[in-house]
Design an enzyme around this catalytic site. Structure first.
Site, PDB file in Angstrom:
ATOM      1  N   ASN A   9       4.382 -14.066   3.258  1.00 26.00           N
ATOM      2  CA  ASN A   9       5.119 -13.750   4.485  1.00 26.00           C
ATOM      3  C   ASN A   9       4.067 -13.481   5.559  1.00 26.00           C
ATOM      4  O   ASN A   9       3.414 -12.442   5.528  1.00 26.00           O
ATOM      5  CB  ASN A   9       6.000 -12.513   4.269  1.00 26.00           C
ATOM      6  CG  ASN A   9       6.600 -12.004   5.574  1.00 26.00           C
ATOM      7  OD1 ASN A   9       6.706 -12.742   6.548  1.00 26.00           O
ATOM      8  ND2 ASN A   9       6.989 -10.738   5.595  1.00 26.00           N
ATOM      9  N   LYS A  11       4.449 -12.918   8.649  1.00 30.15           N
ATOM     10  CA  LYS A  11       4.912 -12.029   9.731  1.00 30.15           C
ATOM     11  C   LYS A  11       4.547 -12.664  11.079  1.00 30.15           C
ATOM     12  O   LYS A  11       4.629 -13.865  11.207  1.00 30.15           O
ATOM     13  CB  LYS A  11       4.323 -10.629   9.569  1.00 30.15           C
ATOM     14  CG  LYS A  11       4.419 -10.110   8.139  1.00 30.15           C
ATOM     15  CD  LYS A  11       4.119  -8.657   8.043  1.00 30.15           C
ATOM     16  CE  LYS A  11       4.036  -8.262   6.583  1.00 30.15           C
ATOM     17  NZ  LYS A  11       4.267  -6.868   6.339  1.00 30.15           N
ATOM     18  N   HIS A  94      14.172  -8.647   5.836  1.00 31.79           N
ATOM     19  CA  HIS A  94      12.909  -7.936   5.608  1.00 31.79           C
ATOM     20  C   HIS A  94      13.009  -6.555   6.250  1.00 31.79           C
ATOM     21  O   HIS A  94      13.654  -6.393   7.289  1.00 31.79           O
ATOM     22  CB  HIS A  94      11.750  -8.742   6.221  1.00 31.79           C
ATOM     23  CG  HIS A  94      10.407  -8.217   5.821  1.00 31.79           C
ATOM     24  ND1 HIS A  94       9.833  -7.134   6.435  1.00 31.79           N
ATOM     25  CD2 HIS A  94       9.542  -8.625   4.853  1.00 31.79           C
ATOM     26  CE1 HIS A  94       8.664  -6.896   5.856  1.00 31.79           C
ATOM     27  NE2 HIS A  94       8.463  -7.772   4.902  1.00 31.79           N
ATOM     28  N   GLU A  96      11.078  -4.969   8.055  1.00 27.28           N
ATOM     29  CA  GLU A  96      10.648  -4.946   9.473  1.00 27.28           C
ATOM     30  C   GLU A  96      11.764  -5.457  10.385  1.00 27.28           C
ATOM     31  O   GLU A  96      11.926  -4.986  11.504  1.00 27.28           O
ATOM     32  CB  GLU A  96       9.357  -5.769   9.637  1.00 27.28           C
ATOM     33  CG  GLU A  96       8.169  -5.046   9.008  1.00 27.28           C
ATOM     34  CD  GLU A  96       7.074  -5.959   8.487  1.00 27.28           C
ATOM     35  OE1 GLU A  96       7.033  -7.145   8.869  1.00 27.28           O
ATOM     36  OE2 GLU A  96       6.244  -5.481   7.680  1.00 27.28           O
ATOM     37  N   GLU A 166      11.182  -4.681  -2.180  1.00 32.50           N
ATOM     38  CA  GLU A 166      10.008  -4.260  -1.426  1.00 32.50           C
ATOM     39  C   GLU A 166      10.159  -2.791  -0.982  1.00 32.50           C
ATOM     40  O   GLU A 166      10.804  -2.523   0.045  1.00 32.50           O
ATOM     41  CB  GLU A 166       9.846  -5.117  -0.178  1.00 32.50           C
ATOM     42  CG  GLU A 166       9.662  -6.583  -0.461  1.00 32.50           C
ATOM     43  CD  GLU A 166       8.913  -7.271   0.668  1.00 32.50           C
ATOM     44  OE1 GLU A 166       7.844  -7.829   0.401  1.00 32.50           O
ATOM     45  OE2 GLU A 166       9.380  -7.222   1.820  1.00 32.50           O
ATOM     46  N   SER A 212       2.027  -4.573  -0.791  1.00 36.69           N
ATOM     47  CA  SER A 212       0.590  -4.469  -1.079  1.00 36.69           C
ATOM     48  C   SER A 212       0.154  -5.216  -2.343  1.00 36.69           C
ATOM     49  O   SER A 212      -0.754  -4.786  -3.052  1.00 36.69           O
ATOM     50  CB  SER A 212       0.158  -2.998  -1.140  1.00 36.69           C
ATOM     51  OG  SER A 212       0.361  -2.392   0.130  1.00 36.69           O
TER      52      SER A 212
HETATM   53  C1  PEP Z   1       5.681  -8.125   3.200  1.00 37.24           C
HETATM   54  O1  PEP Z   1       5.384  -8.503   4.314  1.00 37.24           O
HETATM   55  O2  PEP Z   1       6.780  -8.405   2.746  1.00 37.24           O
HETATM   56  C2  PEP Z   1       4.708  -7.352   2.436  1.00 37.24           C
HETATM   57  C3  PEP Z   1       5.022  -6.962   1.234  1.00 37.24           C
HETATM   58  O3  PEP Z   1       3.523  -7.062   3.056  1.00 37.24           O
HETATM   59  P1  PEP Z   1       2.163  -6.563   2.333  1.00 37.24           P
HETATM   60  O4  PEP Z   1       1.933  -7.485   1.168  1.00 37.24           O
HETATM   61  O5  PEP Z   1       1.115  -6.680   3.370  1.00 37.24           O
HETATM   62  O6  PEP Z   1       2.385  -5.165   1.871  1.00 37.24           O
END
Ligand code: PEP
Length: 247
Positions: A9, A11, A94, A96, A166, A212
């Site tokens: 992803n 973003k 998501h 965000e 997540e 992460s």
């Molecule tokens: C994400 O954007 O869904 C995500 C899990 O980001 P990160 O891997 O940077 O934590």
């Protein structure tokens, strides 16, 4: 047998020319990847990234869609546009999008139904905040998100879907959930799917962990019975994504 999915992803990162160059650069090292590999990219990067991915095993997906086919929805992107561009996967809900763009479980549900109706595969996100985890209601919260998000989805449709668990406190923080925490919730989601549909659907649906994930922790996470891959932010912008594609 569920094939593992390594889904990036991006973003709001990568300009169109950077997207094209990065996909082209990654293609060679990912050509023998064990997992299905996907980069979900900003709308403006979809076509250049697709161009660079042509003839490779890299798939290009979207980070969002709107639940109408066309019309006066300035700034939105429709399922018809994604289909025409050759997109298969689209991230929906998501955290965000929920936090900064006021998406709710109801809009997530509308988007999921719309994506499925147009032959797109939703990667539907769910996950709790740190406060909810500390209050001991993680599974209740995630069950509610999944239940509402999948209202009206048939068993046949659910089988092809992807759910990404997540935990919000693990996204972009460098704090990864423990393998046990991640597996516990992914298992709980699969049990919910069995309750809502049946064992066959629960066995077919893919459930990813996100938060992460990196080249070092991916192998242990992906080895869990109920974790079918990862939704990966930061590490999907770096060459280390190859390790995740092979985990
Ligand atoms: C994400 O954007 O869904 C995500 C899990 O980001 P990160 O891997 O940077 O934590």
């Amino acid at each position: 047998m569920r094939k593992r999915l390594a889904a990036g992803n991006w973003k709001m990162n990568m300009t169109p020319s950077q997207a094209k160059a990065f996909v082209a650069e990654m293609a060679e090292s990912m050509k023998d990847a064990k997992n299905e590999v996907l980069f979900c990219v900003p709308a403006i990067d979809i076509l250049p990234a697709m161009e660079a991915a042509a003839g490779t095993n890299i798939q290009i997906g979207a980070e969002n869609l709107y639940f109408e086919e066309k019309g006066a929805y300035t700034g939105e992107i429709s399922p018809l546009m994604l289909m025409d561009a050759g997109v298969k996967y689209v991230i929906i809900g998501h955290s965000e999008r929920r936090e900064y763009f006021a998406e709710t479980d109801d809009t997530v549900n509308k988007k999921v139904l719309c994506a499925l109706a147009h032959g797109l595969t939703p990667i539907m996100c769910c996950g709790e905040s740190l406060k909810l985890r500390e209050q001991g209601v993680t599974m209740d919260w995630v069950r509610m998100q999944v239940k509402i998000g999948m209202q009206g989805v048939t068993a046949e449709q659910a089988k092809g879907m992807v759910i990404a668990y997540e935990p919000i406190w693990a996204i972009g923080t460098g704090v990864v959930a423990t393998t046990e925490q991640a597996e516990e919730v992914c298992k709980g989601i699969r049990e919910l799917i069995a309750e809502l549909y049946d064992a066959e659907t629960a066995d077919a649906i893919r459930i990813l962990y996100g938060g992460s994930v990196n080249g070092k922790n991916c192998a242990e996470l992906f080895a869990q019975e109920n974790i079918d891959g990862g939704l990966v932010g930061g590490a999907s912008l770096k060459p280390e994504f190859v390790q995740i594609a092979n985990a």
